[in-house]
Design a protein around this motif. Structure first.
Motif, PDB file in Angstrom:
ATOM      1  N   PHE A 197      -7.646   4.501  -3.834  1.00 48.10           N
ATOM      2  CA  PHE A 197      -6.994   4.307  -2.529  1.00 48.10           C
ATOM      3  C   PHE A 197      -7.746   5.102  -1.469  1.00 48.10           C
ATOM      4  N   GLU A 198      -8.076   6.347  -1.781  1.00 46.70           N
ATOM      5  CA  GLU A 198      -8.744   7.204  -0.802  1.00 46.70           C
ATOM      6  C   GLU A 198     -10.182   6.761  -0.553  1.00 46.70           C
ATOM      7  N   HIS A 199     -10.832   6.212  -1.572  1.00 40.12           N
ATOM      8  CA  HIS A 199     -12.176   5.676  -1.341  1.00 40.12           C
ATOM      9  C   HIS A 199     -12.108   4.471  -0.409  1.00 40.12           C
ATOM     10  N   CYS A 200     -11.121   3.610  -0.626  1.00 44.86           N
ATOM     11  CA  CYS A 200     -10.942   2.452   0.246  1.00 44.86           C
ATOM     12  C   CYS A 200     -10.607   2.910   1.672  1.00 44.86           C
ATOM     13  N   LEU A 201      -9.772   3.932   1.790  1.00 40.69           N
ATOM     14  CA  LEU A 201      -9.417   4.456   3.103  1.00 40.69           C
ATOM     15  C   LEU A 201     -10.632   5.050   3.805  1.00 40.69           C
ATOM     16  N   TYR A 202     -11.486   5.747   3.049  1.00 40.95           N
ATOM     17  CA  TYR A 202     -12.706   6.312   3.640  1.00 40.95           C
ATOM     18  C   TYR A 202     -13.557   5.201   4.261  1.00 40.95           C
ATOM     19  N   LYS A 203     -13.678   4.090   3.548  1.00 37.07           N
ATOM     20  CA  LYS A 203     -14.458   2.975   4.084  1.00 37.07           C
ATOM     21  C   LYS A 203     -13.759   2.346   5.284  1.00 37.07           C
ATOM     22  N   ALA A 204     -12.421   2.328   5.254  1.00 34.15           N
ATOM     23  CA  ALA A 204     -11.674   1.781   6.385  1.00 34.15           C
ATOM     24  C   ALA A 204     -11.831   2.664   7.621  1.00 34.15           C
ATOM     25  N   LEU A 205     -11.791   3.980   7.447  1.00 29.77           N
ATOM     26  CA  LEU A 205     -11.955   4.899   8.572  1.00 29.77           C
ATOM     27  C   LEU A 205     -13.332   4.753   9.219  1.00 29.77           C
ATOM     28  N   ASN A 206     -14.298   4.233   8.443  1.00 31.94           N
ATOM     29  CA  ASN A 206     -15.647   4.035   8.974  1.00 31.94           C
ATOM     30  C   ASN A 206     -15.903   2.591   9.399  1.00 31.94           C
ATOM     31  N   GLY A 207     -14.843   1.788   9.438  1.00 31.55           N
ATOM     32  CA  GLY A 207     -14.956   0.439   9.963  1.00 31.55           C
ATOM     33  C   GLY A 207     -15.600  -0.572   9.037  1.00 31.55           C
ATOM     34  N   LEU A 208     -15.725  -0.246   7.740  1.00 27.96           N
ATOM     35  CA  LEU A 208     -16.382  -1.164   6.808  1.00 27.96           C
ATOM     36  C   LEU A 208     -15.412  -2.172   6.201  1.00 27.96           C
ATOM     37  N   VAL A 209     -14.181  -1.739   5.922  1.00 32.87           N
ATOM     38  CA  VAL A 209     -13.179  -2.627   5.333  1.00 32.87           C
ATOM     39  C   VAL A 209     -11.880  -2.510   6.130  1.00 32.87           C
ATOM     40  N   ASP A 210     -10.999  -3.469   5.910  1.00 32.27           N
ATOM     41  CA  ASP A 210      -9.681  -3.464   6.536  1.00 32.27           C
ATOM     42  C   ASP A 210      -8.767  -2.527   5.745  1.00 32.27           C
ATOM     43  N   ALA A 211      -8.093  -1.616   6.438  1.00 34.94           N
ATOM     44  CA  ALA A 211      -7.240  -0.630   5.761  1.00 34.94           C
ATOM     45  C   ALA A 211      -6.091  -1.273   5.009  1.00 34.94           C
ATOM     46  N   ARG A 212      -5.753  -2.497   5.339  1.00 36.43           N
ATOM     47  CA  ARG A 212      -4.682  -3.179   4.604  1.00 36.43           C
ATOM     48  C   ARG A 212      -5.052  -3.409   3.143  1.00 36.43           C
ATOM     49  N   ASN A 213      -6.365  -3.402   2.836  1.00 38.81           N
ATOM     50  CA  ASN A 213      -6.788  -3.551   1.445  1.00 38.81           C
ATOM     51  C   ASN A 213      -6.402  -2.358   0.588  1.00 38.81           C
ATOM     52  N   CYS A 214      -6.131  -1.213   1.197  1.00 39.38           N
ATOM     53  CA  CYS A 214      -5.701  -0.037   0.427  1.00 39.38           C
ATOM     54  C   CYS A 214      -4.408  -0.315  -0.332  1.00 39.38           C
ATOM     55  N   SER A 215      -3.619  -1.242   0.173  1.00 36.04           N
ATOM     56  CA  SER A 215      -2.338  -1.547  -0.455  1.00 36.04           C
ATOM     57  C   SER A 215      -2.500  -2.177  -1.832  1.00 36.04           C
ATOM     58  N   ASP A 216      -3.709  -2.580  -2.190  1.00 33.57           N
ATOM     59  CA  ASP A 216      -3.955  -3.103  -3.529  1.00 33.57           C
ATOM     60  C   ASP A 216      -3.810  -2.009  -4.585  1.00 33.57           C
ATOM     61  N   PHE A 217      -3.841  -0.746  -4.168  1.00 38.48           N
ATOM     62  CA  PHE A 217      -3.885   0.353  -5.124  1.00 38.48           C
ATOM     63  C   PHE A 217      -2.692   1.299  -5.037  1.00 38.48           C
ATOM     64  N   ASP A 218      -1.968   1.277  -3.958  1.00 38.54           N
ATOM     65  CA  ASP A 218      -0.772   2.116  -3.805  1.00 38.54           C
ATOM     66  C   ASP A 218      -0.081   1.687  -2.513  1.00 38.54           C
ATOM     67  N   THR A 219       1.156   2.145  -2.323  1.00 34.34           N
ATOM     68  CA  THR A 219       1.840   1.861  -1.066  1.00 34.34           C
ATOM     69  C   THR A 219       1.480   2.929  -0.050  1.00 34.34           C
ATOM     70  N   TRP A 220       1.461   2.562   1.207  1.00 30.90           N
ATOM     71  CA  TRP A 220       1.136   3.521   2.255  1.00 30.90           C
ATOM     72  C   TRP A 220       2.171   4.645   2.368  1.00 30.90           C
ATOM     73  N   PRO A 221       3.471   4.363   2.312  1.00 30.65           N
ATOM     74  CA  PRO A 221       4.433   5.476   2.382  1.00 30.65           C
ATOM     75  C   PRO A 221       4.255   6.477   1.239  1.00 30.65           C
ATOM     76  N   ARG A 222       4.010   5.981   0.025  1.00 21.87           N
ATOM     77  CA  ARG A 222       3.834   6.905  -1.101  1.00 21.87           C
ATOM     78  C   ARG A 222       2.555   7.720  -0.950  1.00 21.87           C
ATOM     79  N   PHE A 223       1.482   7.074  -0.488  1.00 21.36           N
ATOM     80  CA  PHE A 223       0.258   7.816  -0.238  1.00 21.36           C
ATOM     81  C   PHE A 223       0.499   8.913   0.785  1.00 21.36           C
TER      82      PHE A 223
END
Length: 602
Positions: free
Chosen positions: A567-593
């Motif tokens: 999840f955090e690796h996906c978020l790192y890429k999202a923070l750098n504009g490479l992927v959409d942060a909504r893809n992080c939800s494939d690995f955990d929920t945002w509230p739980r994270f």
């Protein structure tokens, strides 16, 4: 593939000797290939003069010297002629077509064969090929050989036209070509009652074939396309049956080289269904000349690449990659073997069901498991592993660890001082051990946590990369509750969101209206040590997770992925504009994270 297989060259006839005595008697000239990223015009005048006399240029990156071509039997195996046809890749002047021909040898590699032409023409041909992303080699041959190559094209076009008269073959070719052009990983052929549908998985998402019909066909037509491919095109000894049956789950491998510049294998898997059969074709790009995908190109961060390199220099133990179906696990293992500096001096063996990709430096053994007869399948697998153990192995890839036989093989190899490579269908890094110790696979925690048993564990997934030409800032995303929630959470965590971008639902011309352009790896990795193994041994998996997480630097903007989740690796890429942060939800929920991250910072 046109059937120009190598065979012993016959003794040249007297006539052939009179036609081209120099092509047979002259010793080979020093050769130099022209790579796709080299310019022919950057060579020295001496080299250009050499080429005009029939010499060849060899790239410093790939010293693959071609001998002069004496007879038609010596012509390299090729897919098609690039300098002929209605739409040639390169244009050859009419008065030179009997003295020069360009063939496609696969993997976007071209061979320019000539019977003595001026350097300016060769320079132009090689430049045109380079512009079209072809690597080039140059060879000299007699004009009689060039005439035979041209004649072979006419014969094979006639054969291909007869074959294409079958509407099912033509349809499959259209769908496979569409898949290649649009970077699809899978083709789905589905029958639902009286209707049939063609869909594609592109950048991780399913979509119908574009066009007037939107991929809709008659059910009988789709089913006949399935049966035509399975019955007529499957590779020898690769299928679960010889004939297609709509009420059976069938599989096979289909070699496919009808698309210029691409050598494919199609992994055919059919499923019976209540309303009719379904077939999924996985597209495997298997050209041996394709460059190895590096870990960096795949999407791994430098700290992760370092773990891969450390594992390469560990002589024994198990290296396991987990992930869902289609997450690129086999591709990563292929890269691990081909990039390993120890591979050239090692005996690398693989057992695969089926062999999907050619792996440079490995001896690959295919086996065909019978799903209806697990005992016979186990016997086949065990026989191969026993043979491996008597074959002086260094590294053995056992494929997917899915039962007691494959797990016993990996265990036996690791315990006897060899390196075992395998894949596991498990969700997240924390799911690997529970998967291995379940009753289906049957490994014990005591064995898994023994010294030198586990060398590296990795979990990877693939997420779509944003199209850099049309991705949007959050301010331009209107009325999306999920985007608003994510932005609010990230602001609460004081994370920078200025560089973040989001998928444009309308896309643009560069991405064909998809908003995405390819896939990238997100992952989490661990090299087990005693601090982590101890709670695993005692069944305290939650404690082991805490040990792993304690090694994180806690900085979500840092490329250091030690101790971080996928999840955090996906978020790192999202923070750098490479992927959409909504893809992080494939690995955990945002509230739980958010709760977990806030708790760890407290």
């Amino acid at each position: 593939m046109w059937p120009f297989a190598k065979k012993p060259a016959p003794e040249p006839s007297r006539r052939a000797q009179r036609v081209a005595p120099t092509s047979i008697k002259r010793p080979p000239l020093a050769a130099r290939d022209v790579a796709a990223n080299d310019g022919f015009d950057t060579r020295s005048a001496k080299e250009v003069e050499e080429l005009s006399r029939g010499g060849r240029l060899v790239s410093q990156q790939r010293a693959n010297e071609l001998e002069d071509i004496a007879t038609f039997a010596d012509v390299p195996r090729f897919h098609r002629i690039l300098s002929a046809g209605d739409q040639p890749i390169v244009e050859v002047p009419v008065d030179r077509r009997d003295r020069l021909v360009v063939i496609d040898s696969g993997g976007r590699n071209a061979v320019v064969i000539h019977a003595g032409v001026d350097a300016a023409l060769l320079n132009s041909i090689v430049g045109s090929l380079r512009e079209r992303n072809y690597s080039s080699s140059v060879a000299r041959a007699a004009s009689e050989v060039i005439r035979q190559i041209q004649q072979s094209r006419i014969k094979n076009e006639a054969r291909g036209m007869a074959r294409q008269q079958t509407p099912y073959v033509a349809a499959m070719h259209e769908w496979i070509s569409y898949a290649v052009e649009n970077r699809a990983t899978d083709i789905h052929l589905e029958v639902r009652g009286s209707a049939g549908y063609v869909r594609f998985r592109i950048d991780g998402e399913m979509e119908p074939m574009r066009g007037d019909k939107q991929g809709k066909e008659e059910a009988t037509f789709i089913e006949k396309c399935m049966s035509s491919l399975f019955n007529n095109e499957q590779a020898a000894k690769s299928g679960s049956d010889s004939m297609f049956e709509r009420d059976q789950n069938l599989y096979c491998m289909v070699p496919y080289d009808e698309i210029p510049g691409h050598t494919l294998r199609l992994r055919f898997q059919s499923l019976k269904g209540n309303e009719g059969p379904k077939t999924v074709l996985r597209l495997l790009h298997v050209d041996e000349n394709l460059p190895t995908l590096t870990f960096e190109q795949a999407g791994y961060e430098p700290s992760m690449v370092e773990l891969w390199r450390q594992a390469m220099h560990t002589p024994s133990g198990a290296v396991l990659i987990a992930g869902v179906t289609g997450s690129g696990k086999s591709t990563t293992l292929k890269s691990f073997i081909e990039l390993n500096p120890n591979t050239p001096s090692s005996n690398v063996l693989t057992v695969e069901d089926p062999v999907e990709y050619p792996i440079r430096g490995a001896h690959q053994v295919p086996i065909q498991r019978d799903l209806a007869n697990p005992q016979e399948s186990a016997k086949r697998f065990s026989e191969v592993i026993s043979a491996f153990m008597r074959s002086d192995p260094d590294v053995v890839m056992v494929g997917e660890i899915r039962d007691r036989f494959s797990s016993n093989a990996a265990q036996q190899l690791a315990e006897t001082g060899h390196m075992a490579l395998g894949t596991v269908h498990a969700h997240l890094l924390s799911g690997i051990v529970p998967r291995l110790v379940n009753t289906e696979i049957g490994m014990s925690r005591a064995i898994l946590t023994a010294p030198n048993m586990l060398t590296l564990l990795a979990y990877q997934a693939l997420v779509p990369k944003l199209c850099k030409h049309c991705c949007l800032p959050a301010s331009e995303i209107q009325g999306d509750h999920q985007v608003d929630m994510i932005v609010q959470i990230l602001q609460q965590l004081n994370l920078p969101i200025e560089r973040m971008r989001w998928k444009n639902p309308s896309g643009c011309s560069r991405c064909n209206g998809r908003g995405t352009a390819g896939l990238t790896v997100v992952a989490e990795m661990l090299m087990p040590d005693e601090e982590w193994l101890s709670p695993i041994r005692d069944g305290l998996d939650a404690k082991a997770v805490e040990v792993y997480r304690s090694r994180s630097d806690g900085d979500l903007t840092s490329p250091n992925m030690n101790g971080k989740t996928v999840f955090e690796h996906c978020l790192y890429k999202a923070l750098n504009g490479l992927v959409d942060a909504r893809n992080c939800s494939d690995f955990d929920t945002w509230p739980r994270f958010s709760r977990h991250h806030s708790h760890r910072r407290a």
